[in-house]
Scaffold this motif. Structure first.
Motif, mmCIF file in Angstrom:
data_model
loop_
_atom_site.group_PDB
_atom_site.id
_atom_site.type_symbol
_atom_site.label_atom_id
_atom_site.label_comp_id
_atom_site.label_asym_id
_atom_site.label_seq_id
_atom_site.Cartn_x
_atom_site.Cartn_y
_atom_site.Cartn_z
ATOM 1 N N ASN A 1 -12.173 116.712 37.047
ATOM 2 C CA ASN A 1 -11.076 115.970 38.556
ATOM 3 C C ASN A 1 -11.787 117.165 38.706
ATOM 4 O O ASN A 1 -11.417 118.512 38.463
ATOM 5 C CB ASN A 1 -9.878 115.448 38.227
ATOM 6 N N ARG B 1 -11.678 116.209 49.741
ATOM 7 C CA ARG B 1 -12.551 115.144 49.940
ATOM 8 C C ARG B 1 -13.418 115.300 51.456
ATOM 9 O O ARG B 1 -13.347 114.046 51.315
ATOM 10 C CB ARG B 1 -11.686 113.877 49.357
ATOM 11 N N SER C 1 -22.333 113.216 40.525
ATOM 12 C CA SER C 1 -21.450 112.223 41.037
ATOM 13 C C SER C 1 -19.803 112.126 41.237
ATOM 14 O O SER C 1 -19.560 112.055 42.152
ATOM 15 C CB SER C 1 -21.147 111.009 39.406
ATOM 16 N N ARG C 2 -18.989 113.348 40.125
ATOM 17 C CA ARG C 2 -18.348 114.093 40.890
ATOM 18 C C ARG C 2 -18.115 114.358 42.406
ATOM 19 O O ARG C 2 -17.280 114.305 43.621
ATOM 20 C CB ARG C 2 -17.547 114.784 40.397
ATOM 21 N N GLU D 1 -17.638 112.242 45.131
ATOM 22 C CA GLU D 1 -17.193 112.145 45.092
ATOM 23 C C GLU D 1 -15.776 112.594 47.574
ATOM 24 O O GLU D 1 -14.990 112.510 47.600
ATOM 25 C CB GLU D 1 -15.819 112.184 44.653
ATOM 26 N N HIS D 2 -16.871 113.996 47.138
ATOM 27 C CA HIS D 2 -16.003 114.913 47.283
ATOM 28 C C HIS D 2 -16.397 115.376 48.818
ATOM 29 O O HIS D 2 -16.700 115.842 49.933
ATOM 30 C CB HIS D 2 -15.688 116.074 47.393
#
Length: 285
Positions: free
Chosen positions: A218, A223, A247-248, A251-252
């Motif tokens: 995380n 975001r 992918s992470r 998300e932001h």
């Protein structure tokens, strides 16, 4: 301390493999056997600081004398690659000015003076983050219809500290256009043997730096980021880690936000579930 000839001073094969596994697991960077001499060269300065006799003694300190926990940040600083330049892959900054920022502002046309958030996700010493800030500051000066903030993150505490100081060798800023040099750089009145420059405080206030490991599950990052730069870093990761990091990051991004990879990483982008708008530039839809 006994003197060791560098030709005779090497990490054991086992200690190098332990270091390679450690860096791969913690940072995502893969260190194949071909990188062994590079790693040894970078560690020698650290060995002198620790007053150790040899690379073999460093291996003992790390793995057989319980020195790893306190030493890990310094080990990461030593072996990570921190290549960076101002206006590196300049096409991206031209695209940012002509297409990306106008599109982002059009999407937020109902907001008064929207704040654009840009994240340099492997900022190294800050050259990329300050390049972004220079381009955006010029746009703000001309348009007066938005504000911006830039965040630079990196795993290395050494390069983050240089980014906060914002002091660079004068030759490093050669790619910065002359007009921007006069607006955003401070030159010493009496330069020394190795002249240095510093980013002006007005720009430094708009750029923040914090430590972040891209391998973390995380990210403590907003975001609603408008643009993320992650250039010339994924080439050091294996494919599963590349996919997980991307992918992470996605998300932001706010809807309509952009992810910019390095041109050498264009094939990485073929698996990204985003709309490609230019070479190595993708938009979240």
């Amino acid at each position: 301390m006994p003197a060791f000839a560098q030709d005779d001073d090497h990490l054991s094969a086992g200690d190098f493999q332990r270091i390679a596994t450690l860096i791969g697991d913690h940072v995502g960077i893969r260190l194949p056997p071909a990188k062994r001499l590079m790693v040894e060269g970078r560690l020698r300065k650290r060995i002198r600081m620790l007053n150790l006799a040899s690379l073999h003694a460093y291996g003992d300190y790390l793995f057989r004398q319980d020195g790893l926990e306190g030493e890990l940040p310094f080990l990461i600083n030593a072996v990570t690659t921190n290549k960076t330049d101002f206006f590196r892959e300049a096409e991206h900054f031209e695209l940012m000015q002509k297409l990306l920022v106008p599109d982002l502002l059009a999407r937020r046309a109902k907001e008064r003076n929207p704040l654009l958030k840009v994240w340099s996700a492997a900022s190294s010493t800050g050259a990329e983050a300050y390049t972004i800030a220079m381009v955006l500051a010029d746009m703000v000066a001309q348009q007066h219809n938005f504000g911006f903030s830039v965040l630079g993150t990196d795993i290395s505490t050494d390069v983050l500290e240089q980014g906060r100081r914002a002091v660079y060798p004068a030759e490093m800023v050669t790619p910065v256009p002359q007009g921007m040099q006069s607006r955003y750089l401070m030159f010493a009145r009496r330069p020394g043997i190795r002249p240095e420059v510093r980013i002006v405080p007005e720009l430094r206030r708009l750029v923040q730096f914090q430590r972040l490991n891209l391998m973390s599950k995380n990210y403590a990052i907003d975001r609603d980021v408008d643009m993320i730069f992650l250039r010339n870093v994924l080439i050091y990761f294996d494919k599963p880690d590349q996919s997980a990091v991307i992918s992470r990051l996605i998300e932001h991004l706010r809807p309509g936000g952009y992810l910019l990879l390095g041109h050498s990483e264009s094939m990485v982008g073929t698996s990204i579930a985003m709309r490609q708008v230019a070479p190595a530039v993708f938009q979240k839809v």
